[in-house]
Structures are given as C-alpha cells and as structure tokens.
Motif scaffolding. Sequence first.
Motif: not given
Length: 959
Positions: A481-497
């Motif tokens: 989650l911390i090392n791959e999933i969230i960083p990959n999503l942050l490439k799309n935009s800087k907000k995640v729920i």
Amino acid sequence: MTARQRLWRIDQIHFDENQEFYYYSVSNVSGVPSNEVLFPSIESIKKSEIPPPAKDKLGSPRYQQLLLQALRLDLIYGTTSFISLQNSKVIPISYQMVPVLMALNMKKVRLLLADDVGLGKTVETGLILQELLGRKRINRVLFVTPANLREQWQTILRNFFGIDAVIMSRRNRRHLESELLVGGSPWGYYNFVITSVDYAKQLDVRSEIMQFNWDMVVMDEAHNIMMPHGGVDDVDNKNIKKSYLFARQLTEKYPHLLLLTATPHNGYKDSYTSLLKMVNPNIIEEVDTEIEIDKDLAINHVCQRRRHDVEQWIGDRYEKSPFPERDSDEIFITPSDQFHHTMEKLSKFANYVMNYVNKLTTEDNQRSYWTILHFFKRAISSPEALICSIDNRNDEIDKKLNEKHQAIENLTQFLSIEEAGQSVLDGAETDRISEEERDIRNDRIVLAQSMDLLSQEKGLLLEVQVEAEKLKKKDRKVDELINEIIPNLLKNSKKVILFTRYIDTLKYIHQNLKETIDSGSLRYKGMDLFYVHGQLPSQKRMEIYDDFLKNPAAILISTDCMAEGIDLQFSANQIINYELTWNPNRLEQRNGRVDRFGQPEPKVFIRTLIMKDTIEMDILELLVKKAQNIKEEYGFVPGFFGDPKDIIDRLTKRRKEKLKPQATLDSYLKLTPRIMDDLVSTFYNKENLEEILKDSFYGHNNIDLQEIEHRMQMSQEKIGSSATIFAFLKSSVQLYKGNLTQAKENEHIFEVQLPPEILHDLNVEVEGPIRVTQNMNLGATRKDVDALSLKNALIAGLIEKVKNEAFIEEKQFYGRTAAFTSTHAETVKAIYHLKIRYYINTDPPSITEEITTLGIDLFSEDILTEKSINQIISGEMNNAGKPDAFVLKHIAKALENTDLEIKFEDLANRRKQELINERTDLIQRLQEQGLTADLQGISDVKVVGTDLLTIAIIYPQGD
C-alpha cells in the motif's frame, strides 16, 4: 396592498376549511419573506399601487438598467417554470429537474427519490425545496437522516441552497434552548431542523416532534426505516421496528414528503411496499394475502433512474457526459509466510472453538460460526484488527475466569444471530447498536462452559497474538500500500481517499503512513494525512473532511462513516478499498462517493486490495463478481437477500455434508464451489431479482427531457443566468465606487472590495476582499470562495440596496426615468417596463408576477413590435446628452398619454392569454407523458395588477 399602515405583497391565498375564512401569506413589497398573515374579513386591507415615475426627476440609463436587473433577479415568484435555478448555487442538468417537475404537479408533494448512487438525490431535494419555498407552498421542514449525515445536510443546505437549518440532538438541544424564552421548544421555533433517526425515534423525542406542524418531512437513506421482511406492521404492537414506527407516524400526519434511497427494494415486497405506502397508501392493495402495486398511480410518486438510463437520456445533447470514466481494478496481495503462520494459529483456535460448541445448541453453534468468520475477516484486514479482537475476547474470558465462568445474561440481547451475521456480511446497522459496537460484541461471544476450556481458549488466542505481532513487522499488504499502490495513484492526482472496514485497521494504516511521511520520504513530499471514523463526533468528522477538502495534496483514511450519503467528489477522484467489503452495495456506495454527478475530473481511479489464498478470493469471485454481472444484466446492484440465519443454516448443512471429521477449519474456510453457489443463491436468487425488476420504476422515460430543457431555457431567459448575476455584481460594484478584480491564483475567482459604509448598508461583515466565483465546483471546494447565486449574501444585499436607492427620488442613483440614444431608433420612442401580477385559480389560489415591456412611438403613438423593443434595449445605450428640461418634457408627454392605461391593460391581457396558452399546452404535453396530478386551475389566470416600474426616452443616434 396596504394593511397595518404598511405596504405588503400577497404571496399566497389560503382558505381555512374548518373556520371557513380566507387569509393571506404576505411579504414586504420588495419580496423579503415574512411570517405575517393578513385576515381580510376582520381587518382593513386596501389595494395599493406603485406610484408612477417622477415627471421632474431624470435618472440615467446606467441606473435604470441596474434597477431592472435587480428587479428581475428579485422576481422570485414569477411565471417561470423553475424559480429554483437562481435560488441555488448548483447548476443542475436536465434529468435532475424531473423530480422538481413531478413535485410542481402535485398538490401534496409525496415522492420516493430512488435514483442510483451518484446521480444527485440531495441536489434534487434542494431544488424541490427551493421551488416550494419560493412559491410559498412550504415554510417548515424536518430532515431525518442517519446520524453521520447531519452535518453534511446542514452544510449542503446552507452552502448550496441558502437554507439555514439547525441540528437537533441531545448534545445540541441545550444550546438551542438557551437562545429561546423559558419553556420554548426548538422543535417549534426553528423552521428547518435536522435530526438523526436514532435520536428522533425515541418515545419522548418522537412525541415532542409530533406536537408541532411540519409542512414537509425529508427522510434520507430511507431503506433504513422500511419495515423489515416479515416484520410487524401494527403500530400498536410493541415489537414494531422503532424507526419504521416513527416514519409511519410522520408520513401519515404531515402533507409533503420526500423519501431518499438508492436501494428502495431489498428483494422482499412487504419491505419495499412499506415505503410506497408512506408516499401514498392507495398505491398498495392486499388481495388474498398477495400485495399488488398500482403502477399507474405509483409512477407519479417514484423517481427512479439507473445511471445508464441517464446516460442514454443525455446522449449527444451535451458536449461530455456529466459522469466521469471509471478506472477500477483489483490488486491481489500475495500473503507473506508470516501471514500464513498467523492464519494457521488462528485456524487452530477456530477449530478448538467449533469442536466444543458443536455440543451446544444449534443457535449457539451458528452464533459462534459467525464469530469465527469475524475473526478471520479481521485478520485479513490487518494484524492490528486481529490483535484488538483477541484483546477483547481475552478480556471477556478473564471476566468469566474471575467470576467462575458466569455466562453472559440473555445472549440474544447481547448479540443476536442476525446481528452477528450482519457484522460479518457488512450489513446495515440495527436500531439497537452501532456497527462498531456490534463488532466488539462479536469479539466477546465466549460460550465455553468450564475453566479448563476457557484457559485453553485463552492460551490458543495468545499464540495467535504472538504471530500477529510478528506479522505487523512483516505485513506485505501495508508495505505494498505505502510503497507501491498509493505512490502509483499519486501520479494521477495528489488526493486519495482510503476506505477500511475497521477502526483498528484505520489506526494501523495511519500509524504506518505517518511514519513514512515523517521520515521524509520523497514519494510523500508535501502530503498531509487525515483520518475519520464513526466514533468521532459528527461535527469533528466534518471539520477534518473540510481540512482535507481544501488541502491540495492529502490522504484521507476513513471507515464507512463517510461512505453513505456524503458527497466526496469535490475532494478527490481516487479511492482505495483496503479490504474487500462482503456487501457489494457497500462497495458501490464507497465508489459512488467520487464516481458521481459533479465530479470535476474526467476519470476516477478505484483500487480494491484482495488477499490471495483467502476467503476474500471466494467472496470476490462468487459474490462481488456476481453482483457486477447482475448490474450489467438488470441495471442495479442488488442487496443481500435472505437473513444471516438462513445463510448460516445452509452453510452449516453443507459443512456436515462435505467435510470429513478431521478436516481443519482452513479447508472449511476455503469454501467449496457448491457451498459458495448455495450462498450466492441465498443472496441473489433469480426470484428476488425478477421481483425487484417487476416492482421497480427504472427509466422514467415518460418525461421528455427536451421539455425539461425547454422550460429550463425559458426560466433562464426570464430570471437570468449566473452570467446575469455576475454582470449585475460588476455594475453594482462600479456604481458604489468599489473594485472587482481577478484573483492571481485562479482566473475563475474574483475579489470584491467595497467601501466600509456600503458593506455596513449591506450587512456584510468581512475582513479583506470578498472572494466569489461563477464556477459552482470551485465554490464547493473552497471555503474562502463563495459561488454566486441569489442566495449569496453580497448579491442579495446589493439587490435590495439598488432597488431602494433607484426607486427613491431623493436618492443619488434614481433609476425610474432615463434617456439614451440608439441606432435602432429612427424617431423618438418611449419604453415602459411593467410588472404584471396574476391570480392563478389553483387550490389553494396563488399569485405570480412578471416584468415585461411596452414600446411606443412618442409622437405617432404606434406600438413597437417585440423585435424592435429588444433591438433597442439590448443594444448599446449612450447617454442622450440633452438638457434635462428637454428630456423631462418628453417624459411628461409619455406619462400623460391618454390611452396609456388602455395600452397597459391590452398588454396585460395579451400576456395573460399567452400564459394561458402556454399552460394549456403544458397540461396537454404532461398528460401525454402520464403526469396529470394536481394540475387543475393552473391555466385559470386573471390579471390583478399592473404597475409601471420605469420609463425611458430613446432618441435616434446623432439627433
């Protein structure tokens, strides 16, 4: 009219059937709402007219144009089809006006709004409220919602519709009472009250609510208040569901009702029709124990659209779909060796429990099975959730050991089988206990009957706990989650729920993420971290969410307290489901928080984490996937059919048939296809699905969207658009020596600065510039920026100030007379702006008004065509540049025209006939569409007043 030494405007005529007399709802002449009523039978009421413009006072075209803008914007009770369009800060699309049209065609508004998740039922409700409030059909509204939605409703009503509602709860009540006279009740004092169903259903609270008159009741997430399948429908039976009883009493007593739910049908006709009976009892007929639905009647009370219905409706009429594209995927996590070690120890504990409970009653056996599944599910969620459950269970075991294993008194009251099952299956909360409390009680169900059994169970749990503590240090799921999933999503935009089912997992994720962010990880540079859960006070949750909303780079971790009814689309376009919810409806609710109407981003990203080689894989393949297939075939996500007791009975039966005595619980939890197929048939059987489809009203294609759009366009032409409001703001600011400048950080934001004395007159208190925007999405996401609408305090204040000053001869900015030149005038013309007031013979009768124009040639007295008038008043207006005395002679001549009153009367009668024709045509079109309710009298129109507002003399250019 004049009464009590004041001028009043009649807004509505009422007839009291009991006392047999008429009375009037009134406001002041400028349209400011009032609670006053006038009684023509017992007090002196005289007809009054606005005095004509001054013959000896010349204003300017600029002042007059501004005055007319203000008068049009203030004409909230006009002949337009939809007055809510400028009384709110939302820009609805045509399909959202369908329930508004349905409401306007009802004497008593009784609607079930059952659109899919993400289509905007809250927006539709706000628009209906504004229509009825603006037309003086309602005054007091009670909102009944789940507790976690109270602040959300309060914010939406205030920010988007200008409705100030108070929240009534046990905590807030003292504060509200402190503002009243001794003995006063907040329920009776405040016109707009929001309360939770759990608070309001209590006998003492319910009784007090029912003492007062409410014009309308709005009940959100109405599936929570329907009658349970096979439940009690007798209000005198003590076993009746309390929330259902409360809803029944409310809906039977008060005239107008809105029920909101995306899932009105749970597969059981008796539950579903309990909602239909609330909106209109005549819809339902029971024949020989069979329930029949009068669909011809029900279609006028139910607005139910699937997302693909709306997308088909919209078609090519808009440049783009109002819904985002969904990029959704499952991410499969391969468990670590330590995860397997932990599950092996948990299986050992589970088998031990199941062996000793097999000797107990069938009911205890079933209840324990749910508890074991509960433990496995929490282990799959996070090692921390498992450890917390172990702590809770060991605490209960210690109590029993210390008290010589006294059993929990009345186990059914402690946690019923159904509640234990709903805990595992992510079902709805009951009246009795919250989801969090239900989970804790599931931890604590200990049925061992001897000291030895208790001690052995505790020892096994401690073995599991040791392995779970090790897993926390080698948790592949949280690491990915911390090392791959969230960083990959942050490439799309800087907000995640990020959603998780359990508070303990939430805290675990938060701790790990915070350590990573605090360590200075470049992947999370500049990121802020927030979390909310159901045990936080609702006000605190909304404060945290507001902070996340305005933050440009942040992660919000939440339990499902934010997954139902709360619109998150303005805050983010990315969701992570940390574990698979076993309820497909809940999963859809989560995803629908961002994948919905109004999402400003073109695409939303949804990721769901699945632990491989666990029961989650079975649930994904045979429940969630099945639900998705059903949605594709039927167009809706079904609820779970069958209660937990039925499911456990079937599973227990299959277990005995398929498993050898020495089989481990591991093999049991790796459910066989036969067992899962049986589970699916219990959840999603064909009979239930066909029942839903037969009983539902999906589509509502009988209402033509082109008709809606035509009426929206006509309304915009009559009352103006957001561009009209902005133009008025710009002119007003210039008039009062202020400044309107574009903000540096965003081209859609404007800063308004006005002199202190003007702000004082407007009753607007601010520090620094007032920041406004025409962009409704921007206004929703920025607390420091206010979206422009007629409900905006600055706009409302400027309208009132302009009207007052431009109407009074002694004021500097007098605007009722003016003179200008026009290239479209070959001779001297006079343009009159009139307000015409109509009486509509509906039940009850109503008053409506509009502003229109009359143009004449000043010397030939020929009447100008509508085209000529529009060319003149829409063209460039240059000051006439003639001496005042010269212009005033022409104004006097225009006002002294001997046939002027006749011309005004002819215009009023012509406009009346056009209005009658328009409404007659409307009735015919609606009858063709099957909407004929309560239209009687809308085409019975009489002119009851004509007031001259302004006059302008137009000179040929260069004359």
